[in-house]
Design a protein around this motif. Structure first.
Motif, mmCIF file in Angstrom:
data_model
loop_
_atom_site.group_PDB
_atom_site.id
_atom_site.type_symbol
_atom_site.label_atom_id
_atom_site.label_comp_id
_atom_site.label_asym_id
_atom_site.label_seq_id
_atom_site.Cartn_x
_atom_site.Cartn_y
_atom_site.Cartn_z
ATOM 1 N N UNK A 41 -6.867 -2.569 3.090
ATOM 2 C CA UNK A 41 -6.345 -1.532 4.128
ATOM 3 C C UNK A 41 -5.047 -1.037 3.825
ATOM 4 N N UNK A 42 -4.087 -1.868 3.620
ATOM 5 C CA UNK A 42 -2.660 -1.394 3.664
ATOM 6 C C UNK A 42 -2.285 -0.890 2.320
ATOM 7 N N UNK A 43 -2.793 -1.627 1.257
ATOM 8 C CA UNK A 43 -2.549 -1.052 -0.252
ATOM 9 C C UNK A 43 -3.281 0.101 -0.347
ATOM 10 N N UNK A 44 -4.654 0.364 0.195
ATOM 11 C CA UNK A 44 -5.521 1.474 -0.022
ATOM 12 C C UNK A 44 -4.799 2.735 0.698
ATOM 13 N N UNK A 45 -4.151 2.580 2.009
ATOM 14 C CA UNK A 45 -3.485 3.617 2.465
ATOM 15 C C UNK A 45 -2.158 3.905 1.535
ATOM 16 N N UNK A 46 -1.549 3.254 1.048
ATOM 17 C CA UNK A 46 -0.410 3.251 0.106
ATOM 18 C C UNK A 46 -0.737 4.105 -1.141
ATOM 19 N N UNK B 1 -5.618 -5.502 -5.502
ATOM 20 C CA UNK B 1 -6.374 -4.952 -6.602
ATOM 21 C C UNK B 1 -5.083 -4.339 -7.561
ATOM 22 N N UNK B 2 -5.290 -5.076 -8.747
ATOM 23 C CA UNK B 2 -4.291 -5.077 -9.861
ATOM 24 C C UNK B 2 -4.212 -3.491 -10.352
ATOM 25 N N UNK B 3 -5.297 -2.782 -10.471
ATOM 26 C CA UNK B 3 -5.481 -1.583 -10.919
ATOM 27 C C UNK B 3 -5.043 -0.611 -9.907
ATOM 28 N N UNK B 4 -5.161 -0.966 -8.728
ATOM 29 C CA UNK B 4 -4.710 -0.115 -7.678
ATOM 30 C C UNK B 4 -3.352 0.145 -7.329
ATOM 31 N N UNK B 5 -2.745 -1.349 -7.285
ATOM 32 C CA UNK B 5 -1.070 -1.434 -7.237
ATOM 33 C C UNK B 5 -0.328 -0.759 -8.399
ATOM 34 N N UNK B 6 -0.886 -0.912 -9.464
ATOM 35 C CA UNK B 6 -0.108 -0.445 -10.562
ATOM 36 C C UNK B 6 -0.322 1.189 -10.796
ATOM 37 N N UNK B 7 -1.721 1.643 -10.281
ATOM 38 C CA UNK B 7 -1.475 2.945 -10.209
ATOM 39 C C UNK B 7 -0.658 3.784 -9.047
ATOM 40 N N UNK B 8 -0.683 3.035 -7.948
ATOM 41 C CA UNK B 8 0.218 3.340 -6.902
ATOM 42 C C UNK B 8 1.745 3.748 -7.397
#
Length: 266
Positions: free
Chosen positions: A122-127, A165-172
């Protein structure tokens, strides 16, 4: 393992390795929703080999150019955009390798609860949603600098928290420093190569030490299917974000995290 288990696990690994939705969050559902036994370390290695092969094949032209330019630069023949991109991949990989090595046992023991995974989703998705909506620009992966690579690299350390999520946080992080959606995604995919190699290498070392017999047919099919799903995932993800951006994945992460909280804690 039966063949249904092989197909499902290969699909989960191949798709979630590169989508910004967290593979660890999805993999915990497999034993919850089925009565399957653990697939074993050998099959885990095979699935990672499949994902690695897919990303290398998809970006083979870029990888070859980067390798050629890096060798030329090491030989004193000048630094071009491809050589710099190769350097940024190395720089952005170092933080997660160092921290992951130092905290590996701690993370395995204390950071794999369903609560942490759900909250991270939830938190890193919102970010990710915030970065995609407010911060993205038009720079490609070839227009990065050292500062950008370091920011993305240190952000990738957060992926050691299951559910991030490695891909998620690097894309963020890439979106936050002003990269385009496509540039952020492509750099994230390139970053996955050394990370998967190192993580898979550690698993392979443990596998060599185990005396258990190996079912090579199952491993081969798992590798092939994982690679196929991963290749299709990369291709269609890059097409989807051009039209829809990251927001569908943000909504999915938040709903999935909320469902996990409800399922396990309500």
């Amino acid at each position: 393992m039966d063949w249904l288990q092989v197909v499902v696990l290969a699909a989960v690994q191949g798709l979630t390795e590169f989508l910004p939705v967290s593979s660890s969050a999805h993999l915990i559902l497999v034993p919850v929703l089925t009565d399957w036994q653990d697939q074993g370390l050998a099959f885990d290695v095979a699935l990672h080999v499949g994902s690695l092969t897919a990303v290398i094949v998809y970006f083979r032209h870029e990888i070859l150019r980067m390798a050629y330019s890096a060798l030329r630069a090491l030989g004193g023949k000048g630094v071009d955009d491809d050589a710099r991109l190769a350097l940024w991949v190395v720089v952005a990989t170092l933080p997660v390798c160092i921290v992951g090595f130092l905290l590996r046992d701690f993370i395995s023991l204390y950071m794999r609860s369903t609560l942490i995974i759900a909250l991270s989703l939830i938190v890193f998705g919102l970010l990710l949603g915030y970065a995609d909506f407010f911060k993205r620009d038009t720079r490609s992966e070839y227009q990065m600098g050292l500062k950008d690579a370091l920011i993305i690299g240190f952000a990738q350390v957060l992926a050691l928290i299951p559910g991030t999520s490695r891909s998620g946080i690097s894309m963020t992080a890439a979106l936050m420093v002003g990269m385009s959606r496509e540039g952020a995604a492509r750099f994230s995919f390139l970053l996955s190569i050394p990370v998967i190699v190192l993580a898979g290498g550690l698993e392979a070392i443990e596998l060599i030490r185990q005396p258990d017999p190996i079912d090579w047919l199952t491993l081969g099919v798992g590798t092939l299917l994982s690679g196929l799903f991963a290749y299709l995932c990369i291709h269609y993800f890059l097409a989807v974000i051009k039209k829809l951006g990251m927001q569908p994945f943000v909504v999915y992460r938040v709903l999935f995290g909320a469902w996990l909280l409800w399922f396990f804690y309500v």
